[in-house]
Enzyme design. Structure first.
Site, PDB file in Angstrom:
ATOM      1  N   ASP A  92       0.726  -1.072  -0.189  1.00 33.48           N
ATOM      2  CA  ASP A  92      -0.087  -0.051  -0.170  1.00 33.48           C
ATOM      3  C   ASP A  92       0.972   1.196  -0.126  1.00 33.48           C
ATOM      4  OD1 ASP A  92       0.886  -0.118   2.613  1.00 33.48           O
ATOM      5  OD2 ASP A  92      -0.747   0.044   3.603  1.00 33.48           O
TER       6      ASP A  92
ATOM      7  N   CYS B  89       5.429  -0.222   1.791  1.00 33.24           N
ATOM      8  CA  CYS B  89       5.700  -1.739   1.932  1.00 33.24           C
ATOM      9  C   CYS B  89       7.332  -1.672   2.414  1.00 33.24           C
ATOM     10  CB  CYS B  89       5.428  -2.471   0.794  1.00 33.24           C
ATOM     11  SG  CYS B  89       6.332  -1.911  -0.869  1.00 33.24           S
TER      12      CYS B  89
ATOM     13  N   HIS C 249       7.808  -3.292  -4.974  1.00 31.36           N
ATOM     14  CA  HIS C 249       7.106  -3.812  -3.706  1.00 31.36           C
ATOM     15  C   HIS C 249       8.311  -4.794  -3.279  1.00 31.36           C
ATOM     16  CE1 HIS C 249       4.098  -5.429  -1.303  1.00 31.36           C
ATOM     17  NE2 HIS C 249       4.713  -6.850  -1.482  1.00 31.36           N
TER      18      HIS C 249
END
Length: 285
Positions: free
Chosen positions: A59, A62, A272
């Site tokens: 979100d 991370c 991510h």
């Protein structure tokens, strides 16, 4: 119904339970494309060192979440910078020198001005110190892990900690900027940080980058260096899409201080981050 409830809570988990690394890889990368083959090779290399992976909720926080979780999971003492007297005075001290910090954007409180929220940031810094101390005081590895899992299930506290990390990054950026301006030596990444059109000084860095982290974007690579410096940790990242190049394992900073602890993350795309857990020596014992 209970199944759906489970899906919802499972989705909200900040840090998912452990899963075997190669099992995870087979699930995620099935095809025979060059990209899939490279990812599988990358995961195989990570699996030489670590047995499991824990997925990190994505979100835009991370990088913070993965780094802080790893740091706390292995913390055995309070870092020196967290012990200093001035630590909780940072918001007041910085505000007295830099009026523009009043435009700091608090998470979910975009209307609030910094004049009013200096106390809130102070609370977040106190919370960071308190959590770090209580988790590092826990001796047993299982209990320590449970305490970390519990903290990262408490959304209110978790996001308060990220707000503290962002503020520490701003403070570090200001220190580096001032050091460079006064002719002292600064790490190379600091030049790169302030060479961007969007962050030629700490004020722009706050407006165009730090204020957006967690809202419209995550950490860019040069900001990973800044996070590492703010925490005085070396962040070691397996960058899977760079497998078989010399950037496969990247260190932030790349010339770390000897006494900085190391945390390890995994990324497939530099956006991510997940975390590898259980070093293989442990699993062999």
């Amino acid at each position: 119904l209970s199944c759906c409830m489970f899906c919802l809570t499972e989705y909200k988990l900040s840090v998912s339970p452990e899963m075997d690394i190669m099992e995870y890889c087979r699930k995620e990368w099935r095809g025979n494309t060059p990209a899939a083959k490279r990812m599988r090779k990358g995961y195989e290399a990570v699996a030489q060192k670590f047995a499991s992976i824990r997925r990190i909720r994505g979100d835009n926080y991370c990088a913070f979440r993965a780094t802080l979780f790893q740091a706390l999971s292995q913390a055995t003492h309070l870092p020196p910078w967290l012990q200093s007297e001035d630590f909780t005075m940072l918001p007041e001290n910085l505000l007295s020198k830099y009026d523009w910090i009043k435009q700091w954007q608090l998470r979910q409180k975009p209307g609030k001005r910094m004049g009013e929220i200096s106390d809130e940031i102070k609370e977040y810094l106190i919370l960071l110190r308190k959590k770090w101390k209580s988790i590092s005081d826990i001796k047993g590895p299982l209990e320590k892990q449970e305490a970390c899992d519990k903290l990262f299930k408490n959304e209110e506290e978790e996001y308060s900690l990220y707000e503290a990390l962002k503020f520490l990054m701003l403070n570090t950026a200001i220190e580096l900027y001032n050091a460079d301006k006064s002719g002292r030596r600064v790490p190379v990444f600091s030049w790169l940080l302030f060479a961007r059109d969007t962050s030629s000084n700490p004020c722009q860095l706050m407006h165009n980058h730090l204020n957006h982290i967690g809202h419209s974007g995550g950490l860019e690579q040069v900001e990973m260096f800044l996070l590492a410096y703010a925490l005085q940790y070396t962040i070691q990242v397996y960058r899977l899409y760079k497998y078989s190049t010399d950037e496969f394992i990247t260190l932030y900073p790349n010339d770390p201080e000897q006494d900085w602890p190391v945390v390890t993350l995994i990324t497939e795309d530099d956006r991510h981050y997940n975390i590898p857990v259980r070093m293989c020596q442990e699993t062999m014992l």
